[in-house]
Enzyme design. Structure first.
Site, PDB file in Angstrom:
ATOM      1  N   HIS A  58      13.993 -80.199  34.336  1.00 23.30           N
ATOM      2  CA  HIS A  58      14.636 -79.442  35.424  1.00 23.30           C
ATOM      3  C   HIS A  58      13.656 -79.164  36.552  1.00 23.30           C
ATOM      4  O   HIS A  58      12.471 -78.922  36.320  1.00 23.30           O
ATOM      5  CB  HIS A  58      15.225 -78.139  34.890  1.00 23.30           C
ATOM      6  CG  HIS A  58      16.500 -78.330  34.113  1.00 23.30           C
ATOM      7  ND1 HIS A  58      16.956 -77.422  33.185  1.00 23.30           N
ATOM      8  CD2 HIS A  58      17.408 -79.343  34.136  1.00 23.30           C
ATOM      9  CE1 HIS A  58      18.107 -77.865  32.673  1.00 23.30           C
ATOM     10  NE2 HIS A  58      18.394 -79.033  33.222  1.00 23.30           N
ATOM     11  N   ASP A  60      13.041 -76.707  38.465  1.00 24.82           N
ATOM     12  CA  ASP A  60      12.251 -75.464  38.495  1.00 24.82           C
ATOM     13  C   ASP A  60      11.091 -75.509  37.487  1.00 24.82           C
ATOM     14  O   ASP A  60      10.344 -74.538  37.355  1.00 24.82           O
ATOM     15  CB  ASP A  60      13.134 -74.217  38.271  1.00 24.82           C
ATOM     16  CG  ASP A  60      13.824 -74.187  36.918  1.00 24.82           C
ATOM     17  OD1 ASP A  60      14.348 -75.241  36.490  1.00 24.82           O
ATOM     18  OD2 ASP A  60      13.843 -73.118  36.278  1.00 24.82           O
ATOM     19  N   HIS A 114      19.135 -77.251  25.470  1.00 25.23           N
ATOM     20  CA  HIS A 114      19.170 -76.940  26.913  1.00 25.23           C
ATOM     21  C   HIS A 114      19.183 -78.252  27.692  1.00 25.23           C
ATOM     22  O   HIS A 114      20.020 -78.463  28.568  1.00 25.23           O
ATOM     23  CB  HIS A 114      17.946 -76.089  27.245  1.00 25.23           C
ATOM     24  CG  HIS A 114      17.814 -75.733  28.689  1.00 25.23           C
ATOM     25  ND1 HIS A 114      18.686 -74.918  29.350  1.00 25.23           N
ATOM     26  CD2 HIS A 114      16.876 -76.100  29.612  1.00 25.23           C
ATOM     27  CE1 HIS A 114      18.299 -74.790  30.623  1.00 25.23           C
ATOM     28  NE2 HIS A 114      17.206 -75.501  30.794  1.00 25.23           N
ATOM     29  N   HIS A 171      11.508 -68.110  31.758  1.00 28.90           N
ATOM     30  CA  HIS A 171      12.191 -67.175  32.667  1.00 28.90           C
ATOM     31  C   HIS A 171      12.089 -65.727  32.205  1.00 28.90           C
ATOM     32  O   HIS A 171      12.117 -65.440  31.012  1.00 28.90           O
ATOM     33  CB  HIS A 171      13.675 -67.539  32.806  1.00 28.90           C
ATOM     34  CG  HIS A 171      13.903 -68.858  33.483  1.00 28.90           C
ATOM     35  ND1 HIS A 171      14.072 -68.971  34.845  1.00 28.90           N
ATOM     36  CD2 HIS A 171      13.966 -70.111  32.977  1.00 28.90           C
ATOM     37  CE1 HIS A 171      14.239 -70.255  35.151  1.00 28.90           C
ATOM     38  NE2 HIS A 171      14.183 -70.971  34.039  1.00 28.90           N
TER      39      HIS A 171
HETATM   40 FE    FE Z   1      14.357 -73.138  33.963  1.00 29.41          FE
HETATM   41 ZN    ZN Z   2      15.791 -75.532  32.528  1.00 30.62          ZN
END
Ligand code: FE
Ligand code: ZN
Length: 255
Positions: A58, A60, A114, A171
């Protein structure tokens, strides 16, 4: 402790981590979401970047991969399953592989769910796990590419690590996760204690991460889908953990 760890914010809710092998000075960034805060963290610590340990594709988590590799010549370690969508990988790793940061050893744990290629980095000597977006404090990653079965299996693997293992993740979502957790686990005293602690940390502007595996096993609803109280709370009393897990994840998606 063979490893020094520096955690910092990236944007509104991503967490960056630099890890530093004290014996050799080698330094890795866990993921590479944004160049500026990583450069600032390197300046603050005085450490020189040598490695990037990537958990998943991903943006980020990899947006700064190429700029950082270009700037420092850093070695990129990333999931073998993602060679088609993570650029400039030097070391493609799979379940059970070992990677070294100087004299410190890490074991790769594949954690699909995920994303299909997601991996975690576990250092047994320092008792620390970098779980990316698989396991959060009081939560878990959304199932973008995996089935509930895959994610439950991945989380169960992480839950088998020693209770005193430090948990770092991608996160700072703990406070909003707590509000969800308490809806389905209202009778859990350990959860209430953790929420009090989390609220105090956030009120001071501090991170709630790292957590510990033992704390998460006692408080995280996504590791507790095999508890009768959670099955009952989501209307699935007597049903298998995997069904309870899937229903919890579904309920979380709805907010
Ligand atoms: Fe993330
Ligand atoms: Zn992610």
């Amino acid at each position: 402790m063979p490893l020094s760890i520096h955690q910092f914010a990236i944007g509104s809710d991503n967490l960056g981590v630099l890890i530093h092998d004290d014996a050799t000075g080698k330094t890795a960034s866990i993921d590479a979401g944004d160049e500026a805060p990583i450069l600032a963290a390197l300046k603050e610590t005085g450490w020189a970047l040598t490695d990037l340990f990537i958990t998943h594709h991903h943006s980020d988590h990899i947006a700064a991969l190429q700029p950082l590799k270009k700037r420092f010549g850093a070695r990129v370690v990333a999931p073998a399953a993602d060679v088609h969508r993570i650029p400039d990988i030097d070391v493609a790793v799979r379940e059970g592989d070992r990677v070294q940061l100087g004299e410190t050893d890490f074991t790769i744990i594949e954690t699909p769910g995920h994303t299909s290629g997601h991996i975690a980095y576990y250092c047994e000597a320092a008792k620390v796990l970098f779980a990316g977006d698989t396991l959060f404090s009081l939560g878990c990653g959304r199932l973008f590419e995996g089935t509930p079965q895959q994610m439950w299996a991945s989380l169960s693997k992480l839950a088998r690590l020693p209770d005193d293992t430090l948990l770092y993740c991608g996160h700072e979502y703990t406070l909003s996760n707590a509000r969800f957790a308490v809806r389905y686990d209202a009778g859990n005293e350990a959860l209430h204690r953790r929420i009090t602690e989390v609220e105090a940390l956030r009120a001071k502007g501090e991170f709630t991460i790292p957590s510990r595996i033992g704390v998460e096993k006692a408080t995280n609803p996504f590791l507790r889908a095999d508890e009768p109280a959670l099955a009952q709370a989501i209307g699935l009393a007597g049903r298998p953990a995997i069904e309870v897990f899937a229903a919890l994840r579904e309920a979380k998606n709805k907010g």
